[in-house]
Design a protein around this motif. Sequence first.
Motif, mmCIF file in Angstrom:
data_model
loop_
_atom_site.group_PDB
_atom_site.id
_atom_site.type_symbol
_atom_site.label_atom_id
_atom_site.label_comp_id
_atom_site.label_asym_id
_atom_site.label_seq_id
_atom_site.Cartn_x
_atom_site.Cartn_y
_atom_site.Cartn_z
ATOM 1 N N GLU A 134 24.870 67.297 20.817
ATOM 2 C CA GLU A 134 25.231 67.574 22.202
ATOM 3 C C GLU A 134 24.200 67.034 23.180
ATOM 4 O OE1 GLU A 134 25.772 71.712 22.977
ATOM 5 O OE2 GLU A 134 27.208 72.003 21.338
ATOM 6 N N PHE A 135 24.661 66.795 24.396
ATOM 7 C CA PHE A 135 23.804 66.484 25.550
ATOM 8 C C PHE A 135 24.304 67.341 26.700
ATOM 9 C CE2 PHE A 135 24.091 62.692 22.963
ATOM 10 C CZ PHE A 135 22.788 62.210 22.907
ATOM 11 N N ARG A 136 23.390 67.938 27.451
ATOM 12 C CA ARG A 136 23.771 68.735 28.609
ATOM 13 C C ARG A 136 22.916 68.308 29.794
ATOM 14 N NH1 ARG A 136 25.261 74.830 26.747
ATOM 15 N NH2 ARG A 136 26.209 74.317 24.730
ATOM 16 N N THR A 137 23.519 68.260 30.960
ATOM 17 C CA THR A 137 22.753 67.883 32.140
ATOM 18 C C THR A 137 23.339 68.544 33.385
ATOM 19 O OG1 THR A 137 21.702 66.001 33.273
ATOM 20 C CG2 THR A 137 24.039 65.773 32.734
ATOM 21 N N HIS A 138 22.538 68.594 34.427
ATOM 22 C CA HIS A 138 22.954 69.170 35.715
ATOM 23 C C HIS A 138 24.072 68.312 36.315
ATOM 24 C CE1 HIS A 138 22.743 70.718 39.778
ATOM 25 N NE2 HIS A 138 21.738 71.532 39.470
ATOM 26 N N TYR A 139 25.071 68.978 36.881
ATOM 27 C CA TYR A 139 26.193 68.262 37.493
ATOM 28 C C TYR A 139 25.708 67.214 38.493
ATOM 29 C CZ TYR A 139 30.441 67.333 40.118
ATOM 30 O OH TYR A 139 31.501 66.694 40.730
ATOM 31 N N LEU A 159 30.435 73.379 32.384
ATOM 32 C CA LEU A 159 30.189 74.817 32.338
ATOM 33 C C LEU A 159 29.813 75.245 33.757
ATOM 34 C CD1 LEU A 159 27.997 74.858 29.106
ATOM 35 C CD2 LEU A 159 30.452 75.254 29.272
ATOM 36 N N ARG A 160 30.736 75.852 34.459
ATOM 37 C CA ARG A 160 30.528 76.169 35.870
ATOM 38 C C ARG A 160 29.712 77.453 36.022
ATOM 39 N NH1 ARG A 160 35.508 75.799 39.448
ATOM 40 N NH2 ARG A 160 33.915 75.167 40.933
ATOM 41 N N LEU A 170 23.002 77.864 41.994
ATOM 42 C CA LEU A 170 23.877 77.925 40.827
ATOM 43 C C LEU A 170 24.034 76.524 40.249
ATOM 44 C CD1 LEU A 170 26.580 80.328 42.261
ATOM 45 C CD2 LEU A 170 24.867 80.865 40.527
ATOM 46 N N ARG A 171 23.827 76.413 38.954
ATOM 47 C CA ARG A 171 23.919 75.114 38.285
ATOM 48 C C ARG A 171 25.209 75.009 37.482
ATOM 49 N NH1 ARG A 171 20.096 71.877 33.928
ATOM 50 N NH2 ARG A 171 21.747 71.460 32.428
ATOM 51 N N ASP A 172 25.965 73.943 37.726
ATOM 52 C CA ASP A 172 27.065 73.556 36.842
ATOM 53 C C ASP A 172 26.483 72.580 35.828
ATOM 54 O OD1 ASP A 172 28.724 75.053 38.427
ATOM 55 O OD2 ASP A 172 29.747 73.347 39.359
ATOM 56 N N THR A 173 26.746 72.823 34.547
ATOM 57 C CA THR A 173 26.202 71.988 33.479
ATOM 58 C C THR A 173 27.309 71.137 32.873
ATOM 59 O OG1 THR A 173 24.452 73.572 32.927
ATOM 60 C CG2 THR A 173 25.088 72.009 31.210
#
Length: 200
Positions: A134-139, A159-160, A170-173
């Motif tokens: 997986e890779f995840r980052t800030h919207y 991921l809201r 608030l961070r959406d990922t």
Amino acid sequence: MEPWLKPTTLEGELVRLEPMHKSHKVDLVFAASDGKLWELWYTTVPSPPNMDSYMDVALSEQNAGKSLPFTVIDKKTNKIIGSTRYLNADSKNRRVEIGATWYAQRVQRTGINTECKYLLLKHAFETLNCIAVEFRTHYHNFPSRNAILRLGAKQEGILRNHRIDEHGNLRDTVLFSILDSEWKTVKTSLEFKMKRGGSK
């Protein structure tokens, strides 16, 4: 039982990824100071006063078997230029996330990120036998999102309201992944890019 994530050194043509060690602190501060990376509101790069706690968290998660942090070394200069790590390790389901990646400004878009990700993906799929990475980052981190797509990862979703940052934002990922069934094609693409001097 042996830990699934064992400290190891990964080496390519441009970079060497060494297990993070407390002795790397001063050089990591120097690397992060190139471009004052901690000022980017949508990333989590340690500022000089926060480097100790940043490293403490990374190393404690390593001891818990949840992550494996690396220091990135430029082989041409033999200097530390950033950091990356395996995160959220799930040995039972053979899944891992690649993240917490940052580089000194002077080496961004030089091909170093492509090789780093290649080394990490190769180890994940060919040594750890992962079924997905997986890779995840800030919207709002569009450079990171584009870089992940260029690697060959596919976006799975957003991921809201995933997190609340230190300023109360608030961070959406955005979540991306590469599956084991896709690795052969992704590997071929990355090797082609590296041979042609592909950028980040």
